[in-house]
Each structure stands twice: as C-alpha cells, then as structure tokens.
Design an enzyme around this catalytic site. Structure first.
Site, PDB file in Angstrom:
ATOM      1  CE  LYS A 267    -105.232  51.655 -33.373  1.00  0.00           C
ATOM      2  NZ  LYS A 267    -105.293  50.342 -34.004  1.00  0.00           N
ATOM      3  NE  ARG A 341     -99.414  47.690 -42.738  1.00  0.00           N
ATOM      4  CZ  ARG A 341    -100.358  46.766 -42.784  1.00  0.00           C
ATOM      5  NH1 ARG A 341    -100.787  46.287 -43.949  1.00  0.00           N
ATOM      6  NH2 ARG A 341    -100.886  46.293 -41.677  1.00  0.00           N
TER       7      ARG A 341
END
Length: 491
Positions: A267, A341
């Site tokens: 990130k 996920r």
C-alpha cells in the site's frame, strides 16, 4: 479494557436537585412544556429554564440536541443541560439525546431528570456509548477515565432498572469492539487478540483457538498464505454461545487482519497507520459474542474469526501464486492486498463444514470500493437470501446503523475467472466491492442463507456517528444483537 460508566437508576427526588454539584440534564419536548422536575429546576434558577424554553434558541434545537445554561443561579450545579426530546421519540432519537449528555459529561457528576418518561434505556445507552474514550495507550492525567457518578432519576425506577441489563450488555460489547479496533498492531497481535477472546470463557463462551498446524491440517492454505510473511502466527478462534435449544447455530464470521501492509502489493505509505483497523470484522463478531454472553441470550451463535497479519517479507505470498482453499478450489493471487477474502473464504467453509449453521453473516473491512459507493454512512449488504437480508436491514434500521443492499450476480462472478486456476482473487477496477462479495459467495454452500457485510466505511468513519467519538465506531454490534434478539431467541 475500557469499561462503560455505571449508570445508577434512582426514584425521582426533587429535593436533591438544588444541592447537586455536577451537571443536571433536563428533558424538554417540542414546545418546551416543563414537567415536574423541570418546574423544580425552573423555580430554583429564578425562571431561567422557562425563558430558555420559550426562546428562539430552543426552537432551533433538533430532536435529541442540547444546549446549556451555565452556572445557574440558585443551584449548586455547574450547568443545566437542556435536551430537546419529544414525547414520541424513536429509539434512535433517544440515543441521540443520551449521546448529547454523554458528549458533555467530562469528569464530574451527571444527573439526568427523566421524570415520568418511559423507555429511557435507549437514552442511557446513548449516554454510555458516547462516554467512550480510548485511553489505553496514554499516560498520566490523559489516561484517566471519566470518574464522576452518572445518575438517572425517574418516577418508575424499577421499570428502567429492568431495561438496564440489556443496555449494559450492549454497551460492553460495543466498547469491546471499539477497544480492539483502536488498539495498534504492536499491542493487538494475532496472539494477544486470541488471548483476549479466550478470556470470554469467563462469561460462559466456549472458546477454541486453532493454531497453524491445525489450520494446515484443515486445508486452510488460503488463510495461511496471507500470514506467511509475518512473524505473528496465524490463528482461527472459535467462540460458541449455546443459549438456545438443539437448533443449528447462526454463524458470525470475522476478518481479523491485525495489520495490512498490502503484502508484496504494498500500500502507499500515507494513511497506512489506519490499517490497524483491518481486523474490524473480527472485532464486531467478538463484541456481539460478549453482548450475547452478558445478557444470557437464548440463542445458539458461533463466532469464528481468522486472525492474520499481512506483511512483506522473503517468505510472503507473491502476486501470481496459486493456492488451494479448504473447499478445494484453487485461487490465483493477482493482488496480495486483496487478502481479506482469502481469509474469509477458508473460515466460512470451515464454519459450514463443522457447525452446519442455519445462516451465516460475514463482516470485513474488505474494500475501498464500498466507500466510493456508499461513503461512511452505510455498510454494504450482499446476500443470497432476501428474507435473511431483510431481517438484518430491519434490525440495522431499528438500531440506527446505516446499511444498504448491494447486488450480486453471475455476470460479476465472471470477472473472477482465471486462466490458470479456478478463480482469481480480484476482478477489474469496476464493481470492486461486488466482485469481492462474489469471491466470498463461491465459498457459501447452496442451502446456506448468507450475508456479507463490507464495513470498510463504517468501522472507523471519517465523521463519527452521534453516539461515538472519533475512531472506532463499534458499528454492527447493535444491529446483529437486535437481529438475534428478534429472530433467533428461543421463548
């Protein structure tokens, strides 16, 4: 951990008002009509309350909003807080009014003059929730919690006392969630998170911690892949509350990424400190389980959280890696920053295989795309079952926790097709929150009612709701507790 204030419920004592030295809150309806307690306050302060109730300033107050009369003449109080609260106020309005009292509380004593009003449990809950302040990492005076007494006086004290057990249980659950989400990742590691959940055993929750060896045995290589670049071992914590009969439990599944760097798909540095909240879904599940235990809920609920840390390292998972899920499907990892996920897919499958739940709700700070779609006012609700989704949305609406139904469908699932594996973990830039939901949908068994809650925008909103300070909101504890209370409690 932070504890909610003790709210003392007392019978209305008009003679005690004059000598009370803290803050006195008076509840006035639209039009400013004074009840018995307000009339006593008005007499003590030489008619100042009546003059304010007839003023333009009071007329401009919205339901649940407040204004102050500082250092009222004739009273020992430091302030009279005038709270506009209409006779037919909703639970949300009552909590907003309570939050106004909690926000102004400070460290002194507080006296709320409820008079003959009914159902002030919601006002007390709002006051308790807004009194929260995260002090765990401060020192000296800044670390001190508000220590003043908090008293609510009403004519029917026994009825309000009966409401308070549930109020206190919800407040404790929300506070627990907020503390977990607010804690930094060097303190809330996967191991210390698990230890805090094991402590719920003292309340009657059955807690089991699965270590990496057991997770590997179960085939949870999607989850293990996320944490393999971290020094903190990955874990799955199972919490069972067996308050019902022989019925199948409701399953609550939480993403517990204690810190998310994005892994190899790193990130940007700006704002990365906020990724301590990427375990928000697991935090909500933990708070709900604590609330259910404290109020002795007559329902069977299992909470399962996957605790990992997503770090870049020589051992970290790479873009392009292909991993097998517990279900057996293979997944091509296109982006290691789409890790939640992968954690949830394995945990969801495990919960269904082991517990055969009557329904399953997963919660995750899953996508930035949901913030683009809904901002910070609503969580995204995705579901394969209209009735199940409707029950949650009704509960969320009743509790004033914003939630909005989003679509799923085969066309979105098509975007996850991989040329090398059964599916990939991300689709295109379009419909990012929906393709994430469709990834999870693949790990839902055919007959299992399922809701996915993407709480990225509401777990730590830019503008906090009325009953939360800046930081973790605790969103979801009240809505899920309400859904369980209304739809799953026996008797």
């Amino acid at each position: 951990m932070t504890t909610p204030p003790v709210i003392d419920i007392q019978p209305l004592d008009l003679d005690a008002i004059a000598g009370f030295e803290g803050r006195v809150a008076v509840l006035l309806p639209e039009g400013g009509k004074l009840d018995q307690a307000a009339r006593r306050v008005n007499r003590l302060c030489k008619g100042a309350l009546a003059r304010f109730s007839e003023s333009e300033a009071f007329g401009k107050l919205g339901n649940g909003e407040a204004a102050e009369l500082a250092w009222p003449v004739g009273m020992a109080a430091s302030a009279v807080q005038v709270v506009r609260l209409d006779a037919k106020s909703s639970p949300v309005d009552l909590r907003k009014a309570g939050a106004a009292i909690g926000a102004a509380r400070g460290k002194g004593d507080v006296l709320v003059l409820g008079g003959a009003r009914k159902a002030l449990g919601d006002l007390s809950l709002g006051a308790s929730l807004r009194s929260y302040a995260f002090k765990a990492c401060r020192t000296g005076e800044a670390a001190e919690q508000a220590a003043g007494s908090f008293t609510v006086m009403v004519t029917d004290a026994e009825s309000l006392k009966a409401e308070m057990e549930a109020v206190e249980a919800v407040a404790e659950g929300v506070y627990f969630t907020r503390d977990l989400v607010n804690l930094p990742a060097n303190i809330l590691t996967t191991e210390s998170f698990a230890e805090r959940l094991v402590a719920l055993g003292e309340l009657g929750v059955e807690v089991e911690v699965l270590d990496e060896a057991e997770l590997e045995k179960q085939g949870m290589t999607m989850l293990l892949g996320v944490g393999q670049g971290s020094e903190s071992p990955s874990k799955v914590v199972v919490m069972r509350w067996n308050g019902g009969g022989e019925e199948a439990p409701l399953a609550l599944i939480g993403k517990g990424v204690v810190f998310d760097t994005g892994g190899i798909s790193l990130k940007p540095g700006a704002g990365m400190e906020d990724m301590t909240m990427d375990m928000g879904g697991a935090g909500v599940v933990s708070g709900v389980m604590k609330t259910l235990a404290l109020r002795k809920a007559k329902a069977n609920v299992v909470g399962v959280v996957g605790l990992v840390e997503n770090m870049p390292d020589g051992k970290a998972q790479r873009p392009g890696d292909i991993v097998a899920s517990m279900k057996g499907d293979t997944v091509e990892v296109i982006n290691t920053d789409a890790e939640g996920r992968l954690v949830l897919g394995d945990v969801m499958w495990y919960a269904q295989e082991r517990f055969k739940p009557c329904g399953m709700v997963d919660l995750a700070t899953l996508t930035g795309a949901i913030i683009v779609a809904l901002g910070h006012d609503n969580a995204g609700v995705f579901s394969n079952d209209d009735a199940f989704a409707g029950a949650f949305l009704k509960a969320a609406g009743a509790e004033g926790e914003g939630a909005w139904r989003m679509p799923i469908g085969a066309n979105y699932a098509e975007l996850l097709k991989s040329e090398k594996a059964d599916l990939k973990n991300v689709g295109t830039r379009a419909a990012g929150s929906i393709t994430a939901a469709e990834f999870l949908h693949r790990f839902v068994k055919k007959d299992t009612p399922w809701i996915h809650l993407d709480i990225a925008g509401v777990a730590q909103p830019a503008k906090p709701p009325a009953w939360a300070p800046k930081g973790a909101s605790g969103w979801g504890v009240m809505a899920l507790d309400r859904m369980i209370r209304d739809g799953y409690e026996a008797g």
